[in-house]
Design an enzyme around this catalytic site. Structure first.
Site, PDB file in Angstrom:
ATOM      1  N   GLU A   9      -8.899  36.666   9.347  1.00 28.26           N
ATOM      2  CA  GLU A   9      -8.462  35.316   8.957  1.00 28.26           C
ATOM      3  C   GLU A   9      -9.695  34.425   8.889  1.00 28.26           C
ATOM      4  O   GLU A   9     -10.819  34.917   8.902  1.00 28.26           O
ATOM      5  CB  GLU A   9      -7.445  34.782   9.969  1.00 28.26           C
ATOM      6  CG  GLU A   9      -7.989  34.721  11.393  1.00 28.26           C
ATOM      7  CD  GLU A   9      -7.001  34.159  12.406  1.00 28.26           C
ATOM      8  OE1 GLU A   9      -6.053  33.450  12.010  1.00 28.26           O
ATOM      9  OE2 GLU A   9      -7.195  34.408  13.603  1.00 28.26           O
ATOM     10  N   TYR A  68      -1.800  25.543  22.472  1.00 29.26           N
ATOM     11  CA  TYR A  68      -1.520  24.321  21.707  1.00 29.26           C
ATOM     12  C   TYR A  68      -0.807  24.644  20.407  1.00 29.26           C
ATOM     13  O   TYR A  68      -0.668  25.806  20.031  1.00 29.26           O
ATOM     14  CB  TYR A  68      -2.823  23.550  21.443  1.00 29.26           C
ATOM     15  CG  TYR A  68      -3.724  24.167  20.384  1.00 29.26           C
ATOM     16  CD1 TYR A  68      -4.414  25.350  20.626  1.00 29.26           C
ATOM     17  CD2 TYR A  68      -3.860  23.571  19.130  1.00 29.26           C
ATOM     18  CE1 TYR A  68      -5.230  25.911  19.647  1.00 29.26           C
ATOM     19  CE2 TYR A  68      -4.680  24.121  18.146  1.00 29.26           C
ATOM     20  CZ  TYR A  68      -5.359  25.294  18.416  1.00 29.26           C
ATOM     21  OH  TYR A  68      -6.153  25.853  17.444  1.00 29.26           O
ATOM     22  N   LEU A  94      -3.933  34.706  13.997  1.00 35.45           N
ATOM     23  CA  LEU A  94      -2.868  33.775  14.339  1.00 35.45           C
ATOM     24  C   LEU A  94      -1.760  33.895  13.282  1.00 35.45           C
ATOM     25  O   LEU A  94      -2.056  33.867  12.088  1.00 35.45           O
ATOM     26  CB  LEU A  94      -3.400  32.338  14.368  1.00 35.45           C
ATOM     27  CG  LEU A  94      -2.379  31.345  14.904  1.00 35.45           C
ATOM     28  CD1 LEU A  94      -2.329  31.424  16.424  1.00 35.45           C
ATOM     29  CD2 LEU A  94      -2.685  29.942  14.454  1.00 35.45           C
ATOM     30  N   LYS A 110      -2.253  31.042  20.394  1.00 32.29           N
ATOM     31  CA  LYS A 110      -2.948  29.825  19.965  1.00 32.29           C
ATOM     32  C   LYS A 110      -3.514  29.160  21.214  1.00 32.29           C
ATOM     33  O   LYS A 110      -2.944  28.193  21.756  1.00 32.29           O
ATOM     34  CB  LYS A 110      -1.988  28.910  19.193  1.00 32.29           C
ATOM     35  CG  LYS A 110      -2.699  27.942  18.264  1.00 32.29           C
ATOM     36  CD  LYS A 110      -1.746  27.385  17.221  1.00 32.29           C
ATOM     37  CE  LYS A 110      -2.335  26.230  16.446  1.00 32.29           C
ATOM     38  NZ  LYS A 110      -3.538  26.505  15.678  1.00 32.29           N
TER      39      LYS A 110
HETATM   40  N1  PMP Z   1      -5.731  30.920  12.040  1.00 38.44           N
HETATM   41  C1  PMP Z   1      -6.350  30.141  12.956  1.00 38.44           C
HETATM   42  C2  PMP Z   1      -7.395  30.753  13.826  1.00 38.44           C
HETATM   43  C3  PMP Z   1      -5.996  28.785  13.079  1.00 38.44           C
HETATM   44  O1  PMP Z   1      -6.598  28.005  14.001  1.00 38.44           O
HETATM   45  C4  PMP Z   1      -5.008  28.247  12.217  1.00 38.44           C
HETATM   46  C5  PMP Z   1      -4.538  26.820  12.327  1.00 38.44           C
HETATM   47  N2  PMP Z   1      -5.490  25.860  12.411  1.00 38.44           N
HETATM   48  C6  PMP Z   1      -4.413  29.085  11.268  1.00 38.44           C
HETATM   49  C7  PMP Z   1      -4.794  30.424  11.219  1.00 38.44           C
HETATM   50  C8  PMP Z   1      -3.363  28.570  10.317  1.00 38.44           C
HETATM   51  O2  PMP Z   1      -2.127  28.410  10.971  1.00 38.44           O
HETATM   52  P1  PMP Z   1      -1.080  27.300  10.517  1.00 38.44           P
HETATM   53  O3  PMP Z   1      -0.733  27.600   9.101  1.00 38.44           O
HETATM   54  O4  PMP Z   1       0.075  27.506  11.433  1.00 38.44           O
HETATM   55  O5  PMP Z   1      -1.736  25.970  10.673  1.00 38.44           O
END
Ligand code: PMP
Length: 285
Positions: A176, A30, A200, A144
């Site tokens: 993260e 997603y 991610l 993702k």
């Molecule tokens: N890490 C994880 C595990 C996430 O699910 C997300 C987004 N919800 C992020 C980092 C942040 O990514 P983004 O800045 O692309 O929303």
């Protein structure tokens, strides 16, 4: 209005078969794309990451970039808010339950939109609380994937502790958050863990590093230790829906002086300005 496999409809009317592999195996990927003033933010980057996720699960992309852009445009137009959070979801489709990939099956494609409220001012003023725990997820966190059970359990740990996010540690280093990327400020330097299979590759993470570089904010992309997290001057959390938030409590203790710090204040302002230039169509990057 949502999009499901070629049709637009109200979400209440959307149905998928119970044998969808997304439902049975969590076999899908997603994206979440923020929309400001009806313009998708960093669409090309989100579609590139979607391709990376699809490649990671060996699923052919059901749409070209042009087709995705068109669908995104239609969903934005079909929903009320000017600021929206778009959710794009692709699964390996509907087939008799069997772990092995089915043959000749059409992927399921789903897009929905929710209003995207600005992060609450109170939280930006006071900062948010987080907790830490061991990162017990798989070793392809760069995908993702919709199979988010570990992330769900990890995020709930924070909620149960009266915090908003769980910061994940693996082998003495920070990866993260359960649904966000985390930055550390130590000795006036913004530290970000390098993109790899353990996190991610956040789109907001990239924007923050680009803004830091363009504005001469000292920064380093390198492994960040648990010790550095625990002794940070500032901690920041980023995601497409939360933008940049200051973390002021970690495991019940104050981060730095317990108030949002100067690097947060600078990056927050730069991010807001950047959003405005992007919406006007005149951003440098
Ligand atoms: N890490 C994880 C595990 C996430 O699910 C997300 C987004 N919800 C992020 C980092 C942040 O990514 P983004 O800045 O692309 O929303």
């Amino acid at each position: 209005m949502i999009y499901l496999n070629g049709d637009f409809m109200p979400i209440e009317e959307a149905r998928i078969p119970v044998l969808d592999r997304g439902f049975i195996f969590g076999d899908g990927v997603y994206e979440v794309i923020p929309v400001y003033s009806r313009k998708p933010f960093r669409l090309a980057e989100h579609l590139r990451r979607l391709q990376h996720s699809l490649d990671g699960i060996r699923l052919l992309n059901p749409h070209s970039g042009k087709e995705w852009s068109r669908l995104v445009e239609q969903i934005i137009a079909g929903n009320e808010s000017d600021d929206q959070s778009l959710y794009l979801h692709v699964t390996r489709g509907v087939a008799k339950r069997d772990h092995a990939f089915p043959k000749g099956v059409r992927p399921t494609v789903f897009i929905m939109s929710n209003p995207l409220p600005a992060p609450p001012r109170e939280l930006l003023a006071t900062g948010v609380a987080v907790v830490t725990t061991n990162d017990n997820r798989w070793l392809r966190c760069d995908i993702k994937a919709i199979s988010l059970l570990p992330n769900v359990l990890l995020r709930q740990m924070a909620i149960d502790a009266g915090a908003i996010e769980t910061v994940l540690l693996r082998d003495g280093f920070m990866t993260e958050g359960a649904a966000s990327n985390i930055f550390v400020v130590k000795n006036e330097i913004l530290l970000a863990p390098p993109k790899n299979h353990l996190m991610l590759p956040g789109i907001t993470y990239d924007v923050v590093l680009e803004l830091a570089a363009a504005n001469k904010i000292r920064h380093e992309v390198r492994a960040v230790s648990e010790y550095e997290v625990r002794t940070a001057q500032e901690l920041l959390l980023t995601s497409s829906t939360k933008e940049i938030m200051p973390i002021t409590r970690l495991d019940g203790k104050s981060v730095g002086d317990g108030k949002p710090g100067p690097i947060f204040a600078m990056l927050y302002q730069l991010y807001q300005n950047y959003k405005i230039t992007v919406m006007r169509g005149s951003a440098a990057f």
